[in-house]
Design an enzyme around this catalytic site. Structure first.
Site, PDB file in Angstrom:
ATOM      1  CE  LYS A 119     -21.735  11.066  14.438  1.00  0.00           C
ATOM      2  NZ  LYS A 119     -21.415   9.887  15.274  1.00  0.00           N
ATOM      3  CB  THR A 148      -0.898   0.040   1.243  1.00  0.00           C
ATOM      4  OG1 THR A 148      -0.053   0.145   2.411  1.00  0.00           O
ATOM      5  CG2 THR A 148      -1.745  -1.202   1.358  1.00  0.00           C
ATOM      6  CD1 TRP A 193     -23.036   8.996   9.893  1.00  0.00           C
ATOM      7  CD2 TRP A 193     -21.015   9.921   9.718  1.00  0.00           C
ATOM      8  NE1 TRP A 193     -22.248   8.467  10.881  1.00  0.00           N
ATOM      9  CE2 TRP A 193     -21.005   9.015  10.808  1.00  0.00           C
ATOM     10  CE3 TRP A 193     -19.847  10.634   9.423  1.00  0.00           C
ATOM     11  CZ2 TRP A 193     -19.874   8.799  11.586  1.00  0.00           C
ATOM     12  CZ3 TRP A 193     -18.730  10.415  10.200  1.00  0.00           C
ATOM     13  CH2 TRP A 193     -18.747   9.505  11.260  1.00  0.00           C
ATOM     14  CD  GLU A 197      -5.169  -3.494   1.464  1.00  0.00           C
ATOM     15  OE1 GLU A 197      -4.640  -2.807   2.356  1.00  0.00           O
ATOM     16  OE2 GLU A 197      -5.733  -2.978   0.466  1.00  0.00           O
TER      17      GLU A 197
END
Length: 544
Positions: free
Chosen positions: A441, A186, A446, A331
């Site tokens: 938030k 990554t 949200w 991944e």
């Protein structure tokens, strides 16, 4: 248990190229070299040179399980390394040259690479690493003798010279299909980079998965150009998928500007190209400026980051090119979902068609689920949001030699925590709404940074935009927009707000809009919100 009476033959990476050489010997690989000219040859030619490479690797002492690093662009030599290294039982470890020096240092040492194959114009990177990577025994510069550079690397050798006198056939070993074939780390935006170690089995199954009808439109008539780098998640599997079906490959090398991509697409007859949104936005801007078009490209695949709705519309309406969106991660090999097929798209008209294209359909073999903050299931109704988790035969089951990262990334029942927030709907339709770390938030509710950015990007003057959360004494967090305008375009905060009215909920309206010349990007082409949050950490919202 009654066992089936079937042969137990392993799924191996080298058998893909063997098949292409035998079944599609004339299908071609065109590659823009780092030296400059376009190199063209066939899958049959590539198989012969890969055999020569396998012999050369053996003479360098590379054997079972050894990690062989590549720091290279999308070229035919890199393609040969994909197959030659894995084919002998070693591990092809692709490294992103855009990473910081300390990240490169960490990755090479953590993987314990035995050799580095590096492109001509990236040699200075390896020169910087040389004193800090004691395990590296050989550095092979991927060029011919004529172009070998002067270098401080004492162990440097020439790629074409090590292949020169080698045989064109090789007795490829019959490996266990679970043998490690390739490795990718990554980008390490938080903490150290983490390694994903792919097997022969997972790599072949992933290639077959993306070849399913309705996913990547590939066949022997297709000419596919992966602009997505071969150093990042195996170019989304294209160096494996294209040879299976006989599609021709076009590899763009190091030149990824709009003019260079257009030139290669036209000269090689590209029908499908794959890349991150910043690539397609850049090509779009160049086409508009130059007045040119694309004569053979029918589809673009985008992924790696959320693409703005306006980009889908512009490509289709201005140039007749369909844009498909995929989802995946390092991944997950990476593709787990792609396209926007199904009954909803069949009946959609107008803008609703483009809204549908923001969704992706799950590939066979991959399972997806959503959970809330307490780990409880979230309904797949297309409305409820939750953290996306996945599992499947080409999803890692742990990080390479990193127990702490593995423990944080996997649930007790073996699902991988993606860190994405999403919805799931009928017909396995996935829509990413945000990263968990990028959600805003406000007052306990949200706000999706992706949805907000999509609406801003539909303004004709906006080239790129990012929404980040800023602290607020009353609402906890409020959104701030950072905007880059198109060249020769003007717009102010009031223009942006008027554009957003009626497109977003009133309480989503950003508390501040800041205009900048450019946005920072990660090594994989995504907007780096980590850097933006750092850059604006002392900024105070006018409403605060």
């Amino acid at each position: 248990m009654l066992s089936g009476r079937m042969m137990d033959r392993p799924l191996l990476v080298i058998d893909i190229l063997r098949h292409a050489a035998e079944a599609f010997p004339a299908s071609r690989i065109a590659s823009r070299t780092v030296e400059g000219p376009i190199h063209r040859y066939t899958y049959a030619d590539a198989f012969r040179r890969t055999a020569k490479l396998a012999h050369a690797l053996g003479q360098l002492g590379i054997g079972d399980g050894d990690r062989v690093a590549t720091i290279a662009w999308n070229t035919y030599r890199h393609f040969e390394l994909y197959y030659g290294v894995s084919g002998i039982g070693a591990v092809c470890h692709t490294i992103n040259p855009r990473l910081f020096a300390d990240q490169l240092d960490y990755i090479v040492n953590h993987a314990d690479d035995r050799a580095i194959f590096v492109d001509l114009n990236l040699v200075p990177l390896v020169e910087q690493l040389a004193d800090r990577c004691a395990g590296v025994r050989h550095v092979v510069i991927m060029t011919d003798r004529e172009h070998m550079p002067r270098t401080s690397l004492e162990q440097a050798i020439c790629y074409e010279e090590i292949l020169e006198d080698m045989p064109e056939t090789f007795d490829w070993p019959c490996l266990d299909e679970n043998t490690a074939a390739a490795m990718c780390y990554t980008s390490g935006t938080t903490g150290n980079p983490k390694g994903s170690l792919y097997s022969h089995r997972s790599t072949v199954l992933h290639a077959l998965g993306v070849l399913a009808p309705g996913i990547f439109p590939l066949n022997r008539e297709a000419v596919v150009m992966p602009v997505v780098p071969m150093f990042h998640v195996q170019a989304w599997g294209q160096p494996y998928a294209a040879p299976i079906c006989g599609a021709s490959l076009v590899l763009p090398g190091a030149r990824l500007d709009g003019e260079s991509l257009h030139q290669l697409m036209e000269s090689e007859g590209v029908t499908l190209a794959l890349g991150v949104p910043t690539i397609w936005l850049g090509l779009l801007a160049w086409l508009r400026q130059s007045g040119k078009g694309l004569s053979t490209v029918a589809r673009l695949l985008t992924g790696g980051a959320a693409a703005p709705l306006s980009m889908f519309r512009a490509w289709e309406e201005e140039y007749g090119v369909e844009v498909l969106q995929g989802w995946g991660m390092t991944e997950t090999s990476p593709v787990c979902a792609c396209g926007a097929y199904g009954s909803a798209l069949d009946v959609a008209e107008g803008d609703e068609r483009y809204v549908c294209k923001l969704r992706q359909q799950r590939l066979f073999g991959v399972e997806l689920r959503l959970v809330d903050d307490d780990g409880q299931p979230v309904p797949a109704d297309g409305i409820a949001q939750g953290e996306l988790q996945c599992r499947g035969p080409w999803v890692i089951d742990s990080y390479y030699n990193d127990d702490a990262a593995t423990s944080a990334a996997f649930t007790d029942d073996g699902w991988f925590r993606t860190g994405d927030v999403a919805t799931l709907a009928a017909e396995s339709m996935l829509q990413i709404t945000d990263r968990t770390k990028d959600m805003i938030k406000s007052g306990g509710e949200w706000i999706s940074s992706i949805d907000l950015e999509n609406e801003v990007m539909s303004h004709p003057a906006v080239a790129e935009a990012a929404a980040i959360a800023m602290p607020h004494p009353r609402w906890q967090e409020r959104p701030m927009l950072i905007v880059v305008l198109n060249p020769d375009q003007t717009a102010g905060s009031d223009d942006i707000r008027r554009h957003l009215e009626g497109r977003i909920a009133k309480w989503w309206m950003p508390d501040d809009i800041v205009f900048v010349d450019d946005l920072p990007h990660t090594a994989t082409g995504k907007v780096s919100k980590l850097q933006l949050r750092e850059r604006f950490r002392d900024h105070v919202l006018p409403t605060a």
